[in-house]
Write an enzyme that holds these catalytic residues in place. Structure first.
Site, PDB file in Angstrom:
ATOM      1  N   LYS A  49       0.211   0.091  -2.018  1.00  7.46           N
ATOM      2  CA  LYS A  49       0.868  -0.491  -0.845  1.00  7.46           C
ATOM      3  C   LYS A  49      -0.065  -0.716   0.337  1.00  7.46           C
ATOM      4  CE  LYS A  49       5.398  -0.721  -1.885  1.00  7.46           C
ATOM      5  NZ  LYS A  49       6.255  -1.897  -1.649  1.00  7.46           N
ATOM      6  N   SER A 300       1.062   2.148 -10.479  1.00 11.29           N
ATOM      7  CA  SER A 300       1.092   1.696  -9.091  1.00 11.29           C
ATOM      8  C   SER A 300       1.067   2.801  -8.045  1.00 11.29           C
ATOM      9  CB  SER A 300       2.326   0.818  -8.863  1.00 11.29           C
ATOM     10  OG  SER A 300       3.507   1.540  -9.154  1.00 11.29           O
TER      11      SER A 300
END
Length: 401
Positions: A49, A300
Site C-alpha cells: 500500500k 500483498s
C-alpha cells in the site's frame, strides 16, 4: 487516466521511498507448476500500500501538501499514508474502524500518523474521513480508486517483469482492486500474453460479483478474517480497468486462506496476513488454470494480528490434515483406551488430548464417549486411522478432520 507512462513515473518517484521486494522461487508450494512469490509482505510497512499512497502524496501541489492529508483504512493503507506523508514532512490523519487490529493502529502512530478511531466498520471510517476533508481542506488519499494510487501499485507489475521476464501468469489479491488494476495495466501493456488472475475471499467477493454480473455493485456485507480485502464496494475506476485487462477472478474460502498462511509459514518461512495469502490459496487448492506454467503469486501483506494467528494456524492444520478430532463410542471397561491408543500409534498418529465423557444422555449407561485430538501427517493418514478403528469394531460417533 492511468497510463503506462504514469506507472513508469511512479517507479521513478518511489525508488527512494519503497523497497524493490524480492521475487523468490517456491518449489515446495506446487508439484505441477513453477511458483514464485512476490514478497510485498516484506515491504517497508509490511504491505504494498505504501507504493500507491507514496505516489499520490508526491503529486499533490505545495498548497495541498501544506494542508495535510486524510485517509481511511483498516490498517495497511493507513501505514502507507503515514510513512509517505512523514517522509515528505506532511501532516496525516488516518480514520480507522475501532475494530482494526491493534498492531496496525500502533504501527500507524509510530510512522507519524494521527489516528482517529471511528466506531463501526470501514464504511463508517470512510464517512468520517470525507467529513474531515470537507471541514479542513485536507486531501483525501483513497485506498484504491484513484489514478495515482493505481499507478503506484502498478510498479509491482513492472518489478515482476524485470525479475521474471518469461512469467506466464500473475495471481493478485483483490479488495477494492487498486493493486490488480495497476499490475494488470502495466503487465498487459508490455506483455499482453501474460495471464492476470485475481483472487478474493468468498465472503467479500465484491469485484468477482461485479465482473460476473456485468454491473458495478455493492455487497450487503463483507465477511472474512482477511481484513485487508474485506471491501463491500469495489472501485469504479478499478472495475473498468479490471474489465479490460484481467483474465479471470476466483474466490477462496476462509479455511483455504488459513491453510495457505500455514503453508507459507512452514514451507517458505514467511508470515502473511489473510489478504496476502489468497493468491497462494488459489494456487494451492487448484482454483487456477496454471498447470505447467511459470506463475507469480503476489503476497500483498504480512500485517497479521498475532492474537488471531494461533486460531488461523489451528484452522490451517485441520485443512491440511495435520490435526483431527475424533469421538468414539466405547464400552466403559478396562483395556479400551489401550486398544484405541495402540491402533492410533500403529498408524503413526499422535494423541495430544483425551476426554472421557460419561454424562452424555445419548449413550448407554454402560458406555462412554472418548473424545480425542490427534496430530497427523495428512488426510490419507487420517483415513487410515479411521479405517483401522472401524476394522477393530470401534464406532466413530462424530469427527472433525
Amino acid at each position: 487516466m492511468v497510463t503506462l507512462d504514469k506507472i513508469y513515473h511512479a517507479a521513478f518517484v518511489l525508488k527512494d521511498v519503497v523497497r524493490k521486494t524480492d521475487l523468490i522461487a517456491a518449489p515446495r508450494m506446487s508439484k505441477h507448476n513453477e511458483v514464485y512469490l512476490k514478497t510485498e509482505n516484506l515491504q517497508i510497512t509490511g504491505s504494498f500500500k505504501v507504493r500507491g499512497a507514496g505516489y499520490k502524496i508526491s503529486q499533490l501541489s505545495p498548497e495541498e501538501q501544506a494542508k495535510g492529508v486524510v485517509a481511511c483504512s483498516a490498517g495497511n493503507h493507513a501505514q502507507g499514508v503515514a510513512l509517505a506523508a512523514t517522509k515528505m514532512g506532511i501532516k496525516s490523519t488516518i480514520c480507522m474502524p475501532d475494530g482494526a487490529p491493534i498492531t496496525k493502529v500502533e504501527s500507524t502512530k509510530k510512522l507519524g500518523g494521527e489516528v482517529c478511531l471511528v466506531p463501526g466498520s470501514y464504511d463508517d471510517a470512510h464517512t468520517k474521513a470525507v467529513a474531515l476533508q470537507e471541514e479542513t481542506g485536507m486531501s483525501l488519499i483513497h485506498p484504491y480508486d484513484d489514478e495515482y494510487v493505481i499507478a503506484g501499485q502498478g510498479t509491482v507489475g513492472l518489478e515482476i517483469l524485470e525479475q521474471l521476464p518469461d512469467v506466464d501468469a500473475i495471481v493478485v489479491p483483490i479488495g477494492g482492486g487498486g493493486l490488480i488494476s495497476g499490475v494488470a495495466l502495466a503487465v498487459k501493456s508490455l506483455r499482453p500474453e501474460v495471464k492476470i488472475y485475481g483472487v478474493q475471499a468468498a465472503g467479500a467477493a465484491s469485484m468477482h460479483a461485479a465482473i460476473k454480473n456485468g454491473a458495478y455493485q455493492t455487497l450487503d456485507a463483507a465477511s472474512t478474517f482477511a481484513d485487508g480485502i474485506a471491501v463491500k464496494t469495489p472501485g469504479e475506476n478499478t472495475y473498468e480497468i479490471i474489465k479490460e485487462y484481467v483474465d479471470e477472478i476466483f474466490t477462496v474460502t476462509e479455511d483455504e486462506i488459513a491453510a495457505a498462511i500455514l503453508a507459507l509459514m512452514e514451507k517458505q518461512k514467511l508470515v502473511t496476513e489473510g489478504a496476502g495469502a489468497v493468491s497462494v490459496a488459489a494456487s494451492l487448492f487448484k482454483k487456477l488454470p496454471i498447470r505447467g506454467k511459470k506463475v507469480v503469486c503476489i503476497v500483498s501483506g504480512g500485517n497479521i494480528d498475532v492474537t488471531i494467528l494461533s486460531r488461523v494456524i489451528t484452522r490451517g492444520l485441520v485443512m491440511s490434515g495435520r490435526k483431527a478430532d475424533l469421538t468414539i463410542a466405547l464400552e466403559d471397561k478396562p483395556g479400551q483406551l489401550t486398544l484405541v491408543s495402540e491402533i492410533i500409534s500403529g498408524c503413526g498418529g499422535n494423541i495430544v488430548s483425551v476426554f472421557h465423557d460419561r454424562s452424555d444422555t445419548n449413550m448407554a449407561i454402560s458406555s462412554c464417549f472418548l473424545k480425542l485430538s490427534l496430530e497427523t501427517r495428512d488426510q490419507e493418514q487420517i483415513e487410515q486411522i479411521r479405517a483401522s478403528l472401524t476394522a477393530a469394531g470401534l464406532q466413530l460417533v462424530s469427527e472433525r478432520v
